[in-house]
Design a protein around this motif. Structure first.
Motif, PDB file in Angstrom:
ATOM      1  N   SER A 391       7.744  23.527 -96.203  1.00  0.00           N
ATOM      2  CA  SER A 391       8.508  24.208 -95.151  1.00  0.00           C
ATOM      3  C   SER A 391       8.932  25.598 -95.608  1.00  0.00           C
ATOM      4  O   SER A 391       8.826  26.578 -94.854  1.00  0.00           O
ATOM      5  CB  SER A 391       9.739  23.378 -94.775  1.00  0.00           C
ATOM      6  OG  SER A 391       9.369  22.132 -94.238  1.00  0.00           O
ATOM      7  N   ALA A 392       9.429  25.685 -96.831  1.00  0.00           N
ATOM      8  CA  ALA A 392       9.875  26.983 -97.351  1.00  0.00           C
ATOM      9  C   ALA A 392       8.709  27.957 -97.459  1.00  0.00           C
ATOM     10  O   ALA A 392       8.832  29.141 -97.121  1.00  0.00           O
ATOM     11  CB  ALA A 392      10.538  26.786 -98.714  1.00  0.00           C
ATOM     12  N   LYS A 393       7.555  27.461 -97.910  1.00  0.00           N
ATOM     13  CA  LYS A 393       6.389  28.338 -98.040  1.00  0.00           C
ATOM     14  C   LYS A 393       5.893  28.810 -96.673  1.00  0.00           C
ATOM     15  O   LYS A 393       5.524  29.981 -96.495  1.00  0.00           O
ATOM     16  CB  LYS A 393       5.264  27.611 -98.790  1.00  0.00           C
ATOM     17  CG  LYS A 393       5.465  27.539-100.300  1.00  0.00           C
ATOM     18  CD  LYS A 393       4.279  26.884-100.979  1.00  0.00           C
ATOM     19  CE  LYS A 393       4.345  27.058-102.489  1.00  0.00           C
ATOM     20  NZ  LYS A 393       4.137  28.455-102.903  1.00  0.00           N
ATOM     21  N   LEU A 394       5.880  27.912 -95.690  1.00  0.00           N
ATOM     22  CA  LEU A 394       5.443  28.302 -94.348  1.00  0.00           C
ATOM     23  C   LEU A 394       6.414  29.295 -93.718  1.00  0.00           C
ATOM     24  O   LEU A 394       6.005  30.249 -93.050  1.00  0.00           O
ATOM     25  CB  LEU A 394       5.313  27.061 -93.460  1.00  0.00           C
ATOM     26  CG  LEU A 394       4.124  26.144 -93.768  1.00  0.00           C
ATOM     27  CD1 LEU A 394       4.214  24.868 -92.943  1.00  0.00           C
ATOM     28  CD2 LEU A 394       2.809  26.855 -93.498  1.00  0.00           C
ATOM     29  N   ALA A 395       7.711  29.066 -93.928  1.00  0.00           N
ATOM     30  CA  ALA A 395       8.712  29.984 -93.378  1.00  0.00           C
ATOM     31  C   ALA A 395       8.553  31.376 -93.968  1.00  0.00           C
ATOM     32  O   ALA A 395       8.679  32.384 -93.260  1.00  0.00           O
ATOM     33  CB  ALA A 395      10.117  29.441 -93.652  1.00  0.00           C
ATOM     34  N   GLU A 396       8.248  31.440 -95.256  1.00  0.00           N
ATOM     35  CA  GLU A 396       8.054  32.746 -95.898  1.00  0.00           C
ATOM     36  C   GLU A 396       6.756  33.405 -95.438  1.00  0.00           C
ATOM     37  O   GLU A 396       6.726  34.602 -95.153  1.00  0.00           O
ATOM     38  CB  GLU A 396       8.030  32.569 -97.413  1.00  0.00           C
ATOM     39  CG  GLU A 396       7.837  33.870 -98.180  1.00  0.00           C
ATOM     40  CD  GLU A 396       7.792  33.671 -99.682  1.00  0.00           C
ATOM     41  OE1 GLU A 396       7.731  34.676-100.407  1.00  0.00           O
ATOM     42  OE2 GLU A 396       7.794  32.503-100.132  1.00  0.00           O
ATOM     43  N   HIS A 397       5.702  32.617 -95.321  1.00  0.00           N
ATOM     44  CA  HIS A 397       4.398  33.167 -94.937  1.00  0.00           C
ATOM     45  C   HIS A 397       4.401  33.688 -93.505  1.00  0.00           C
ATOM     46  O   HIS A 397       3.886  34.783 -93.233  1.00  0.00           O
ATOM     47  CB  HIS A 397       3.327  32.091 -95.092  1.00  0.00           C
ATOM     48  CG  HIS A 397       1.954  32.524 -94.676  1.00  0.00           C
ATOM     49  ND1 HIS A 397       1.174  33.335 -95.458  1.00  0.00           N
ATOM     50  CD2 HIS A 397       1.235  32.278 -93.546  1.00  0.00           C
ATOM     51  CE1 HIS A 397       0.018  33.566 -94.841  1.00  0.00           C
ATOM     52  NE2 HIS A 397       0.030  32.946 -93.668  1.00  0.00           N
ATOM     53  N   TYR A 398       4.997  32.925 -92.594  1.00  0.00           N
ATOM     54  CA  TYR A 398       4.987  33.297 -91.177  1.00  0.00           C
ATOM     55  C   TYR A 398       6.253  34.037 -90.745  1.00  0.00           C
ATOM     56  O   TYR A 398       6.376  34.421 -89.581  1.00  0.00           O
ATOM     57  CB  TYR A 398       4.804  32.048 -90.311  1.00  0.00           C
ATOM     58  CG  TYR A 398       3.405  31.485 -90.377  1.00  0.00           C
ATOM     59  CD1 TYR A 398       2.361  32.128 -89.743  1.00  0.00           C
ATOM     60  CD2 TYR A 398       3.129  30.328 -91.099  1.00  0.00           C
ATOM     61  CE1 TYR A 398       1.063  31.628 -89.810  1.00  0.00           C
ATOM     62  CE2 TYR A 398       1.842  29.815 -91.168  1.00  0.00           C
ATOM     63  CZ  TYR A 398       0.813  30.477 -90.515  1.00  0.00           C
ATOM     64  OH  TYR A 398      -0.468  29.988 -90.585  1.00  0.00           O
TER      65      TYR A 398
END
Length: 716
Positions: A391-398
């Protein structure tokens, strides 16, 4: 019929050329009485001519000297959703977005604005010439002078010249001192006074009107209000800041009235002018609105942002690097104008009432054109399966908002406690907090009797409020491990009718519903094995402790069976979950699979500052790499040099040893010979040499030979 449009890669030129290309020539003019005609061929020619569209030619923008190349501004890619109405609106918004430096597909040919000879040929071959005076003032001034000189050459086929100017040429026009709130009328244009930065534009307007008095050249000036559109218009910085959930700034008191015009309506006015050839040669292109700067700023903030507007001194606007000087001048314009002849034109206005009255429609176009739709993601999976990390990685990426339900509920309870304590913000000053007090007491009581857990209905309400907040509606969210059950998903996402009832097949609430559901698949044994590898200090006392983890896994498996799982709800709603194994894939591999499924980000992309920083870091990395490579090269060269020096020294040492050994051998071999010479040769030879030195004969060699022959001790 051929029409020339300047700067077809600008927003105005792009949309104007687009409208001309689909406009049938003369279709807006009043129909002339038909004459009896027996010739069918003439009727056919007439019919074909009636269906002729404008043939569009034009120029591209010229980069400002020293400004570098145009920055790439690309519209969003078209993604079909199945909703015909929305897809059509999105397709149109994307088509209207100008691509700087590129020829639109509907433009037949381009002329090089720097080649005045070629440009002259293009203009003389055109029937209608349209110039944007704001962006092409010098070129437009040259064009009207050239056309005036050549007017006699097209006397049999008159041309139409339309100059699109700005109401900034009215900026300093004085109103009746007895009625400062009075509005200026269009027919008062002869006494207009320009803003200091638009004096040249006023001179060009007057020259165009004067030139049009020649019969072969019809000229018009259209003074456009402050133009707004989905691209980089005067209000774009406001929309961008609001979409990024920032408080908006109003420079000054904001009580200045701003005459505005929507890009589509302006284009229709220009085309209608070319078609109908009105009597009035000077026209205002403004809508009916009389909105002030503060009203517009507040409306944008309410509809798209935080709802907050901060008033700042006008001078601070100069510190905003995203606000060009011209936009600054226009934002501070205070001008009360009444629409004129444009109101009587025969076309359908789109935003006749103004921006505020059509703000929601315009925001949709703004989002569609730039691809700023929200991106909503749900991460589902067993405890300790890596949901939070993903979740944290997706939030940062998008660049979307990462939501943890526990933190959402905690923040909602803290807000209730603040309001009940009487700490209200300015916007909350008139709110009734009795309902908040009752809700807070109910929550605390439930938490006391339920081991600190709040009722599901309140949790769902808190989460729904968060999902409906403007940040989540603008950028979107990735929700970590929620909802867990069918009931939670249904209560949170299912759309209801106006009477609050749910009917028919599952229909999701478009405002909060997820667009992607990612389910992580991993066995309980592997989860426990991974947790056991963590240090005791990282596990003890947390929900990943052995007993707590086992209980949580059992609860998860109980509500996620083959027959009953929250994933079935999303499947039936046609948001089909993506199952990803975290046993066979590490975090990076899972991230690659998920981002491939989801696609590109739905945001502005990196800012200029971020791009500059990335370029700086890339340059530094490249420089460091070059430095390292050079150092490595020097190290290898030094090693090679040392190796060669050592090899040469070793070779020289061996060579010296060989020479020494050879010398010793030679010396050893020369001892008998030396003894032989010393015994039998040298005594007689030495005596002979002494005699030669004493006698000093004329022929010493012959003398020595004769001496040796006489005194040879071995002679018989």
């Amino acid at each position: 019929m051929k029409v020339f449009v300047s700067n077809v890669d600008s927003t105005l030129g792009h949309n104007l050329s687009r409208l001309f290309s689909v406009t049938t020539v003369d279709h807006r003019r009043e129909e002339e009485p038909e004459e009896d005609e027996d010739d069918e061929q003439d009727e056919k020619v007439k019919e074909e001519k009636a269906k002729e569209n404008y043939n569009v030619v034009g120029t591209l923008q010229t980069p400002v000297e020293g400004a570098g190349p145009f920055s790439p501004r690309l519209p969003a890619p078209m993604v079909e959703t199945g909703d015909k109405k929305k897809d059509a609106a999105r397709r149109q918004a994307i088509e209207k977005f100008a691509l700087t430096g590129q020829k639109p597909k509907w433009v037949a040919e381009l002329a090089d604005s720097k080649d005045r000879a070629a440009l002259k040929t293009t203009l003389l071959s055109s029937d209608v010439i349209v110039y944007d005076l704001v962006s092409s003032l010098e070129e437009a001034s040259w064009a009207i002078e050239m056309l005036a000189e050549e007017a006699d050459s097209f006397a049999d086929k008159p041309k139409t010249f339309i100059g699109i100017s700005s109401v900034m040429t009215w900026a300093k026009t004085k109103v009746d001192p007895d009625d400062p709130e009075a509005f200026l009328a269009e027919d008062e244009y002869r006494r207009r006074k320009p803003h200091p930065n638009f004096k040249a534009h006023l001179a060009a307007e007057k020259n165009i009107i004067k030139t049009g008095k020649k019969g072969a050249l019809r000229t018009y000036v259209i003074a456009a209000g402050l133009i707004y559109h989905a691209s980089d218009s005067i209000f774009h910085s406001m929309f961008k800041s609001a979409w990024h959930n920032e408080d908006l700034t109003c420079y000054g008191e904001g009580d200045n009235v701003m005459p505005t015009i929507y890009i589509d309506d302006l284009c229709h006015i220009v085309v209608e002018t070319a078609e109908s050839l009105p009597e009035s040669r000077y026209m205002l292109a403004i809508d009916d609105s009389k909105h002030t700067l503060y009203e517009i700023t507040k409306a944008i903030s309410d509809a798209l942002g935080t709802g907050k507007v901060i008033k700042a001194p006008k001078e601070t606007a100069l510190l905003n690097k995203d606000l060009p000087q011209m936009d600054y001048d226009m934002l501070l314009l205070n001008l009360r104008l009444d629409p004129g002849h444009a109101k009587d034109m025969a076309f359908q206005w789109k935003f006749e009432a103004g921006l505020i009255e059509n703000l929601n429609t315009f925001i949709d176009e703004y989002k569609y054109a730039r691809g700023l739709t929200s991106l909503n993601i749900i991460i589902h999976g067993p405890p300790a399966s890596g949901k939070s990390t993903l979740s944290a990685k997706l939030a940062e990426h998008y660049e979307i908002h990462c939501l943890d339900v526990d933190k959402v509920v905690e923040a909602a309870v803290e807000r209730l406690e603040r309001r009940v304590a009487g700490n209200l913000t300015a916007e909350e000053a008139d709110d009734d907090i009795d309902a908040d007090r009752e809700q807070l007491e109910e929550l605390k009581e439930a938490a006391r009797t339920n081991n600190g857990r709040y009722p599901d209905e309140h949790v769902i309400n808190f989460v729904r409020d968060k999902l409906r907040s403007m940040p989540c509606r603008n950028q979107g969210y990735v929700m970590d491990g929620y909802p867990n059950t069918l009931d939670e998903a249904r209560d949170l996402f299912r759309a209801v009718d106006e009477d609050g009832e749910e009917r028919g097949p599952i229909k999701l609430d478009d405002l909060v519903a997820p667009h992607h559901v990612i389910s992580l698949d991993i066995s309980d044994d592997l989860i426990k094995e991974r947790i056991m590898q963590l240090p005791d200090s990282a596990v003890a006392g947390t929900k990943n402790a052995e007993e707590a983890l086992t209980r949580r896994l059992e609860e998860y498996r109980a509500i996620n069976t083959d027959e009953v799982t929250v994933l079935n709800f999303f499947d039936e709603a046609e948001v089909h979950p993506l199952i990803v194994s975290t046993e066979a894939n590490n975090v990076d591999a899972v991230m690659a699979i998920v981002t491939k499924q989801i696609g590109r980000p739905h945001n502005y992309g990196p800012t200029e500052e971020r791009l500059a920083e990335e370029r700086k870091l890339a340059d530094e990395a490249k420089a460091n790499e070059a430095t390292f490579a050079e150092e490595e090269k020097q190290r290898r060269e030094k090693e090679e040099e040392d190796r060669q020096s050592k090899a040469v020294a070793e070779w020289n040492s061996r060579l010296e040893e060989v020479r020494k050994q050879e010398q010793e051998v030679l010396e050893a071999q020369s001892v008998p010979l030396r003894n032989y010479l010393m015994k039998f040769v040298m005594p007689t030879l030495t005596s002979g040499l002494i005699e030669v030195c004493k006698a000093r004969p004329e022929d010493p060699i012959d003398y020595l030979a004769e001496f040796l022959f006489k005194h040879n001790p071995t002679a018989v």
